[in-house]
Design a protein around this motif. Sequence first.
Motif, PDB file in Angstrom:
ATOM      1  N   VAL A 172      43.350  37.497  33.936  1.00  0.00           N
ATOM      2  CA  VAL A 172      44.061  36.720  34.336  1.00  0.00           C
ATOM      3  C   VAL A 172      42.806  35.577  35.639  1.00  0.00           C
ATOM      4  O   VAL A 172      42.199  35.035  35.152  1.00  0.00           O
ATOM      5  CB  VAL A 172      45.195  37.268  35.956  1.00  0.00           C
ATOM      6  CG1 VAL A 172      45.383  35.693  36.077  1.00  0.00           C
ATOM      7  CG2 VAL A 172      46.318  37.628  34.947  1.00  0.00           C
ATOM      8  N   LYS A 173      41.994  36.908  36.064  1.00  0.00           N
ATOM      9  CA  LYS A 173      40.626  36.441  36.904  1.00  0.00           C
ATOM     10  C   LYS A 173      39.774  35.975  35.618  1.00  0.00           C
ATOM     11  O   LYS A 173      38.859  34.595  35.901  1.00  0.00           O
ATOM     12  CB  LYS A 173      40.085  37.155  37.769  1.00  0.00           C
ATOM     13  CG  LYS A 173      41.009  38.021  39.242  1.00  0.00           C
ATOM     14  CD  LYS A 173      40.248  39.165  40.051  1.00  0.00           C
ATOM     15  CE  LYS A 173      41.630  38.687  41.039  1.00  0.00           C
ATOM     16  NZ  LYS A 173      41.209  39.894  42.105  1.00  0.00           N
ATOM     17  N   THR A 174      39.370  36.569  35.070  1.00  0.00           N
ATOM     18  CA  THR A 174      38.945  36.273  33.861  1.00  0.00           C
ATOM     19  C   THR A 174      38.945  34.723  32.939  1.00  0.00           C
ATOM     20  O   THR A 174      38.539  34.086  32.839  1.00  0.00           O
ATOM     21  CB  THR A 174      38.862  36.812  32.453  1.00  0.00           C
ATOM     22  OG1 THR A 174      37.764  38.706  33.495  1.00  0.00           O
ATOM     23  CG2 THR A 174      37.766  37.134  31.530  1.00  0.00           C
ATOM     24  N   PRO A 233      46.015  36.463  41.985  1.00  0.00           N
ATOM     25  CA  PRO A 233      46.940  36.434  40.579  1.00  0.00           C
ATOM     26  C   PRO A 233      48.272  36.715  39.851  1.00  0.00           C
ATOM     27  O   PRO A 233      48.904  37.214  39.216  1.00  0.00           O
ATOM     28  CB  PRO A 233      45.780  37.684  39.704  1.00  0.00           C
ATOM     29  CG  PRO A 233      45.241  38.142  40.908  1.00  0.00           C
ATOM     30  CD  PRO A 233      45.225  37.227  42.279  1.00  0.00           C
ATOM     31  N   ASP A 234      49.568  37.701  41.599  1.00  0.00           N
ATOM     32  CA  ASP A 234      50.112  37.932  41.592  1.00  0.00           C
ATOM     33  C   ASP A 234      51.028  37.410  41.218  1.00  0.00           C
ATOM     34  O   ASP A 234      52.467  37.405  41.910  1.00  0.00           O
ATOM     35  CB  ASP A 234      50.455  39.271  41.897  1.00  0.00           C
ATOM     36  CG  ASP A 234      49.709  40.672  41.571  1.00  0.00           C
ATOM     37  OD1 ASP A 234      49.533  40.641  40.042  1.00  0.00           O
ATOM     38  OD2 ASP A 234      49.251  41.280  41.953  1.00  0.00           O
ATOM     39  N   SER A 235      50.687  35.760  42.502  1.00  0.00           N
ATOM     40  CA  SER A 235      52.049  35.266  42.697  1.00  0.00           C
ATOM     41  C   SER A 235      52.677  34.102  40.987  1.00  0.00           C
ATOM     42  O   SER A 235      51.765  33.182  40.769  1.00  0.00           O
ATOM     43  CB  SER A 235      51.113  33.422  43.368  1.00  0.00           C
ATOM     44  OG  SER A 235      52.187  32.972  43.557  1.00  0.00           O
ATOM     45  N   PRO A 236      54.024  34.130  40.613  1.00  0.00           N
ATOM     46  CA  PRO A 236      54.248  33.573  39.643  1.00  0.00           C
ATOM     47  C   PRO A 236      53.992  31.626  40.480  1.00  0.00           C
ATOM     48  O   PRO A 236      54.099  31.074  39.210  1.00  0.00           O
ATOM     49  CB  PRO A 236      55.405  33.347  39.503  1.00  0.00           C
ATOM     50  CG  PRO A 236      55.444  35.088  40.209  1.00  0.00           C
ATOM     51  CD  PRO A 236      54.694  35.004  41.069  1.00  0.00           C
ATOM     52  N   TYR A 237      53.908  31.485  41.269  1.00  0.00           N
ATOM     53  CA  TYR A 237      54.051  29.725  41.570  1.00  0.00           C
ATOM     54  C   TYR A 237      53.335  29.496  41.507  1.00  0.00           C
ATOM     55  O   TYR A 237      52.917  28.252  41.306  1.00  0.00           O
ATOM     56  CB  TYR A 237      55.118  30.250  43.295  1.00  0.00           C
ATOM     57  CG  TYR A 237      54.940  28.989  44.026  1.00  0.00           C
ATOM     58  CD1 TYR A 237      55.592  27.492  43.888  1.00  0.00           C
ATOM     59  CD2 TYR A 237      53.713  28.544  45.296  1.00  0.00           C
ATOM     60  CE1 TYR A 237      55.492  25.721  44.178  1.00  0.00           C
ATOM     61  CE2 TYR A 237      53.376  27.303  45.370  1.00  0.00           C
ATOM     62  CZ  TYR A 237      54.444  25.805  45.216  1.00  0.00           C
ATOM     63  OH  TYR A 237      54.414  25.110  45.198  1.00  0.00           O
ATOM     64  N   LEU A 238      51.529  30.501  42.388  1.00  0.00           N
ATOM     65  CA  LEU A 238      50.275  29.819  41.894  1.00  0.00           C
ATOM     66  C   LEU A 238      50.400  29.420  40.807  1.00  0.00           C
ATOM     67  O   LEU A 238      49.568  28.819  40.238  1.00  0.00           O
ATOM     68  CB  LEU A 238      49.325  30.469  42.663  1.00  0.00           C
ATOM     69  CG  LEU A 238      49.827  30.888  44.267  1.00  0.00           C
ATOM     70  CD1 LEU A 238      48.254  31.580  44.762  1.00  0.00           C
ATOM     71  CD2 LEU A 238      49.601  28.839  44.913  1.00  0.00           C
ATOM     72  N   GLY A 239      50.329  30.595  40.188  1.00  0.00           N
ATOM     73  CA  GLY A 239      50.492  30.416  38.195  1.00  0.00           C
ATOM     74  C   GLY A 239      50.803  29.543  37.367  1.00  0.00           C
ATOM     75  O   GLY A 239      50.193  28.581  36.639  1.00  0.00           O
ATOM     76  N   SER A 288      52.259  32.369  28.728  1.00  0.00           N
ATOM     77  CA  SER A 288      52.813  34.605  28.364  1.00  0.00           C
ATOM     78  C   SER A 288      52.534  35.450  30.128  1.00  0.00           C
ATOM     79  O   SER A 288      53.519  36.221  29.699  1.00  0.00           O
ATOM     80  CB  SER A 288      52.280  35.152  27.708  1.00  0.00           C
ATOM     81  OG  SER A 288      52.290  36.178  26.906  1.00  0.00           O
ATOM     82  N   TYR A 289      51.642  35.265  30.350  1.00  0.00           N
ATOM     83  CA  TYR A 289      51.138  35.916  31.412  1.00  0.00           C
ATOM     84  C   TYR A 289      52.400  35.863  32.528  1.00  0.00           C
ATOM     85  O   TYR A 289      53.130  36.742  33.066  1.00  0.00           O
ATOM     86  CB  TYR A 289      50.340  36.098  32.410  1.00  0.00           C
ATOM     87  CG  TYR A 289      49.484  36.888  33.129  1.00  0.00           C
ATOM     88  CD1 TYR A 289      49.979  37.923  33.424  1.00  0.00           C
ATOM     89  CD2 TYR A 289      50.304  35.719  34.724  1.00  0.00           C
ATOM     90  CE1 TYR A 289      49.754  38.805  34.689  1.00  0.00           C
ATOM     91  CE2 TYR A 289      49.810  36.174  36.337  1.00  0.00           C
ATOM     92  CZ  TYR A 289      49.382  38.105  35.635  1.00  0.00           C
ATOM     93  OH  TYR A 289      49.297  38.815  37.161  1.00  0.00           O
ATOM     94  N   LEU A 290      53.116  34.669  32.746  1.00  0.00           N
ATOM     95  CA  LEU A 290      54.211  34.227  33.630  1.00  0.00           C
ATOM     96  C   LEU A 290      55.475  34.296  32.923  1.00  0.00           C
ATOM     97  O   LEU A 290      55.901  34.715  33.743  1.00  0.00           O
ATOM     98  CB  LEU A 290      54.085  32.664  34.470  1.00  0.00           C
ATOM     99  CG  LEU A 290      52.747  32.279  34.069  1.00  0.00           C
ATOM    100  CD1 LEU A 290      52.594  30.451  34.571  1.00  0.00           C
ATOM    101  CD2 LEU A 290      53.014  32.533  35.729  1.00  0.00           C
TER     102      LEU A 290
END
Length: 365
Positions: A172-174, A233-239, A288-290
């Motif tokens: 996700v960082k990439t 990267p583990d925050s669904p809200y920020l994503g 897809s990640y979310l």
Amino acid sequence: MHKVFNAAYRVTDLLTLLQPEKWNMDEAARKSFDQTLDSLRSQLKQLEEWRRQFEAQPQNLILGNATDAAIGSVYLDADTLARAVSQYENPANAAQFKQAADQLLGLQRTLKAYLDSLRAGATKEQPAPAAPQNQPANQPAAPQTEQVTAPQAAPPPSTSTALAGSITPEQVKTLMQQVYVATFRLGDLMTLVHPERWKVPEPVRDSFKQDLATLRKHLEALEASRSQFADQPDSPYLGYEVYVAIPPVVSSLGRIAQNVAQFENPGLASQVGQPGKWLRDAGQTLQSYLDTMLSRDQQVVRSYQNDLVACQNTLNYAMRNQAAQPMQPIKFARPLQSIRITRRKAAEAARVAAQGKAGEANSKR
């Protein structure tokens, strides 16, 4: 990837032959050239970083998109530099820059075809269904007879955060770095657009400038959300904030690319539209990640519910032979005000004792 390395190294080698301090150019042109030169050197370093990572993981679509973006950035800066060399130094040297840039462009086309095949393969792959958890079958809640078999051992809670088809926080960082490359590329391209030179009516020019200002505003919002999500990267809200910030940028970019193709340069318009494709790909991967993160949370909740049911059944089985006992009051339970009552009684007893001692003293006198 080795050919990309050779082409990029050729551009770097040609930069050492330049002598811009001897060119006869005004200060504005020299400042613009210096900015292009610094940008090209920076883009060459980024290209080498992404190329090395993608060479180690050739199936990683995120790294491939980032390498594609870096090649496009190097090509555009090298092409701009070649025009300046042709104007102020030597057309023969400019031809060498142009040849190296065209070689990178050809390699980029080959890479795009490979990335398209990776995307097609990724859409055909279906995530494997999750294995059902073992639960005690036909387990009575409260056995009434002695003919009861011991329940099977319940599995440990399935609290793993990895699901089939998911990506890791490092990936996700990439991905957020890929978004940064796309937005940075857009910033570079916008410096090459000159609406003040267009031969168009003023309302058309003003409308384009308004679209350009809107794009810059959307880019700032996207960058603010992207930087926060890259740190967490583990925050669904920020994503989700990043996910909803991408479509406005792509929409504004489409209108700008159309105007650039009509009034300035079709080739530049195609370059302007390329970061929009990178952002759309990043948005799909982020979606897809979310979805994976939300599914993971639901899976963990269901797992703990199943484990709680298994523990309850095991406890019922272990206590099946215990005879029913009448409820007994808890011996150590006292009213909440018992401490205050005790303190008050102790204070009264101390006062009575003090009064008694005072009376004895008076009687002795």
